[in-house]
Design a protein around this motif. Sequence first.
Motif, mmCIF file in Angstrom:
data_model
loop_
_atom_site.group_PDB
_atom_site.id
_atom_site.type_symbol
_atom_site.label_atom_id
_atom_site.label_comp_id
_atom_site.label_asym_id
_atom_site.label_seq_id
_atom_site.Cartn_x
_atom_site.Cartn_y
_atom_site.Cartn_z
ATOM 1 N N VAL A 88 0.831 -1.169 0.072
ATOM 2 C CA VAL A 88 -0.022 0.012 -0.006
ATOM 3 C C VAL A 88 0.868 1.328 0.043
ATOM 4 O O VAL A 88 1.482 1.519 0.808
ATOM 5 C CB VAL A 88 -0.780 0.085 1.441
ATOM 6 C CG1 VAL A 88 -1.925 1.412 1.382
ATOM 7 C CG2 VAL A 88 -1.804 -1.320 1.326
ATOM 8 N N HIS A 89 0.836 1.931 -0.931
ATOM 9 C CA HIS A 89 1.439 3.269 -1.148
ATOM 10 C C HIS A 89 0.943 4.370 0.067
ATOM 11 O O HIS A 89 -0.235 4.415 -0.019
ATOM 12 C CB HIS A 89 1.417 3.961 -2.486
ATOM 13 C CG HIS A 89 2.203 5.140 -2.811
ATOM 14 N ND1 HIS A 89 3.613 5.014 -2.829
ATOM 15 C CD2 HIS A 89 1.913 6.282 -2.743
ATOM 16 C CE1 HIS A 89 4.065 6.086 -3.154
ATOM 17 N NE2 HIS A 89 3.145 7.054 -3.180
ATOM 18 N N SER A 90 1.977 4.912 0.395
ATOM 19 C CA SER A 90 1.826 5.978 1.502
ATOM 20 C C SER A 90 2.651 7.158 1.224
ATOM 21 O O SER A 90 3.925 7.340 0.602
ATOM 22 C CB SER A 90 1.587 5.641 2.803
ATOM 23 O OG SER A 90 3.297 5.195 3.202
ATOM 24 N N ALA A 91 2.311 8.377 1.776
ATOM 25 C CA ALA A 91 3.055 9.740 1.867
ATOM 26 C C ALA A 91 3.417 9.946 3.147
ATOM 27 O O ALA A 91 2.233 10.511 4.064
ATOM 28 C CB ALA A 91 2.462 10.670 1.119
ATOM 29 N N MET A 92 4.492 10.282 3.572
ATOM 30 C CA MET A 92 5.070 10.705 4.959
ATOM 31 C C MET A 92 5.420 12.185 4.930
ATOM 32 O O MET A 92 6.102 12.596 4.072
ATOM 33 C CB MET A 92 6.152 10.065 5.379
ATOM 34 C CG MET A 92 6.639 10.176 6.579
ATOM 35 S SD MET A 92 8.164 9.482 7.569
ATOM 36 C CE MET A 92 7.830 7.898 6.826
ATOM 37 N N HIS A 93 4.564 13.098 5.329
ATOM 38 C CA HIS A 93 4.485 14.415 5.358
ATOM 39 C C HIS A 93 5.352 15.042 6.642
ATOM 40 O O HIS A 93 5.126 14.504 7.773
ATOM 41 C CB HIS A 93 3.224 15.053 5.382
ATOM 42 C CG HIS A 93 2.248 14.620 4.197
ATOM 43 N ND1 HIS A 93 1.967 15.289 3.147
ATOM 44 C CD2 HIS A 93 1.563 13.433 4.161
ATOM 45 C CE1 HIS A 93 1.261 14.430 2.285
ATOM 46 N NE2 HIS A 93 0.879 13.439 3.146
ATOM 47 N N PHE A 94 5.954 16.302 6.176
ATOM 48 C CA PHE A 94 6.895 17.006 7.429
ATOM 49 C C PHE A 94 6.546 18.164 7.267
ATOM 50 O O PHE A 94 6.331 18.813 6.238
ATOM 51 C CB PHE A 94 8.361 16.748 7.060
ATOM 52 C CG PHE A 94 8.637 15.345 7.093
ATOM 53 C CD1 PHE A 94 9.301 15.095 8.746
ATOM 54 C CD2 PHE A 94 8.573 14.426 6.354
ATOM 55 C CE1 PHE A 94 9.611 13.679 8.609
ATOM 56 C CE2 PHE A 94 9.054 13.029 6.541
ATOM 57 C CZ PHE A 94 9.586 12.625 7.830
ATOM 58 N N GLY A 95 6.152 18.970 8.332
ATOM 59 C CA GLY A 95 5.999 20.260 8.652
ATOM 60 C C GLY A 95 6.520 21.102 9.701
ATOM 61 O O GLY A 95 7.073 20.365 10.639
ATOM 62 N N ALA A 96 6.458 22.305 9.866
ATOM 63 C CA ALA A 96 7.139 22.815 10.963
ATOM 64 C C ALA A 96 6.146 24.337 10.991
ATOM 65 O O ALA A 96 5.869 24.633 9.916
ATOM 66 C CB ALA A 96 8.640 23.172 10.637
ATOM 67 N N GLY A 97 6.347 24.725 12.108
ATOM 68 C CA GLY A 97 5.932 26.098 12.505
ATOM 69 C C GLY A 97 6.084 26.812 13.821
ATOM 70 O O GLY A 97 6.986 26.045 14.354
ATOM 71 N N LEU A 98 5.820 28.016 14.131
ATOM 72 C CA LEU A 98 6.426 28.538 15.456
ATOM 73 C C LEU A 98 5.735 28.013 16.186
ATOM 74 O O LEU A 98 4.714 27.787 16.158
ATOM 75 C CB LEU A 98 6.125 29.812 15.265
ATOM 76 C CG LEU A 98 6.905 30.906 13.984
ATOM 77 C CD1 LEU A 98 6.386 32.445 13.832
ATOM 78 C CD2 LEU A 98 8.430 30.788 14.329
ATOM 79 N N GLY A 99 6.389 27.690 17.499
ATOM 80 C CA GLY A 99 5.782 27.443 18.746
ATOM 81 C C GLY A 99 4.814 28.337 19.268
ATOM 82 O O GLY A 99 4.779 29.534 19.015
ATOM 83 N N GLY A 100 3.524 27.654 19.626
ATOM 84 C CA GLY A 100 2.711 28.445 20.359
ATOM 85 C C GLY A 100 3.180 29.409 21.624
ATOM 86 O O GLY A 100 4.109 29.031 21.916
ATOM 87 N N LYS A 101 2.108 30.385 21.830
ATOM 88 C CA LYS A 101 2.557 31.407 22.875
ATOM 89 C C LYS A 101 2.875 30.577 24.001
ATOM 90 O O LYS A 101 2.120 30.050 24.460
ATOM 91 C CB LYS A 101 1.375 32.395 22.792
ATOM 92 C CG LYS A 101 1.973 33.327 23.942
ATOM 93 C CD LYS A 101 0.728 34.431 23.691
ATOM 94 C CE LYS A 101 1.206 35.809 24.706
ATOM 95 N NZ LYS A 101 0.728 36.994 24.252
ATOM 96 N N GLY A 102 3.949 30.884 24.803
ATOM 97 C CA GLY A 102 4.327 30.334 25.972
ATOM 98 C C GLY A 102 4.842 28.752 25.953
ATOM 99 O O GLY A 102 5.057 28.134 26.849
ATOM 100 N N SER A 103 5.190 28.460 24.592
ATOM 101 C CA SER A 103 5.714 27.313 24.511
ATOM 102 C C SER A 103 7.236 26.958 24.808
ATOM 103 O O SER A 103 7.830 28.085 24.637
ATOM 104 C CB SER A 103 5.521 26.860 22.976
ATOM 105 O OG SER A 103 6.369 25.758 22.629
ATOM 106 N N ALA A 104 7.660 26.096 25.269
ATOM 107 C CA ALA A 104 8.904 26.019 25.595
ATOM 108 C C ALA A 104 9.768 25.757 24.331
ATOM 109 O O ALA A 104 11.068 26.038 24.326
ATOM 110 C CB ALA A 104 9.337 24.743 26.393
ATOM 111 N N ARG A 105 9.285 25.690 22.998
ATOM 112 C CA ARG A 105 10.101 25.347 22.089
ATOM 113 C C ARG A 105 9.680 26.351 20.979
ATOM 114 O O ARG A 105 8.546 26.872 20.658
ATOM 115 C CB ARG A 105 9.544 23.907 21.244
ATOM 116 C CG ARG A 105 10.155 22.795 22.084
ATOM 117 C CD ARG A 105 9.531 21.373 21.450
ATOM 118 N NE ARG A 105 8.250 21.758 21.044
ATOM 119 C CZ ARG A 105 7.576 20.542 20.600
ATOM 120 N NH1 ARG A 105 7.901 19.311 20.238
ATOM 121 N NH2 ARG A 105 6.222 20.581 20.352
#
Length: 136
Positions: A88-105
Motif C-alpha cells: 500500500v503506497h503512502s506519503a509521509m509528510h513533514f511540517g514545521a511552524g512557530l511554537g505556540g505562545k508560552g511554548s518551551a520550543r
Amino acid sequence: MAEAIASMLSARIVLLVRPFRIVSRRFGAFVPPGDPRVRNRPPATLREARIAREIRWAIAASAPFMPFRSVCLQQAMAGHAMLKRRGVHSAMHFGAGLGGKGSARPIDAHAWLDAGGVKVTGYPVAPNLAELGCFV
C-alpha cells in the motif's frame, strides 16, 4: 498490534543510531507539497483503505504503552513500513511552524502519514504548521 509495537521500536532504535538523512533514503523521493506525485495520487482502493485503517488503529492503540515516548516521526515511520509490506503506497509528510505562545520550543515540527486519502498517523495537523515536503 505486535507488528506496530515492533515497528515503532525499530524506528526508535534506527533513529538513535543513524542520522535521519541516511534513514530517510528508504522512504522514497522527498518532494514539495505541491508536487504532482502528491496532488494527483489516486484514492485508496477499498482493500488499501481497510488496511490503512487497521494500521492506524494498531499504532494508536499501542503507542501509549511503549516503554518510551513514541512521537509522531516514529509512528509515521512504523505506519509507512507496515503499509509498504502490504503493498500500500503512502506519503509521509513533514511540517514545521512557530511554537505556540508560552511554548518551551520556538519551533514545532511534526510528521504525519496518509495512504490514498486515509489519515494514518499524526492527525489532526496543528493549524500553525506549514508542510515543508513529503516522501512519496
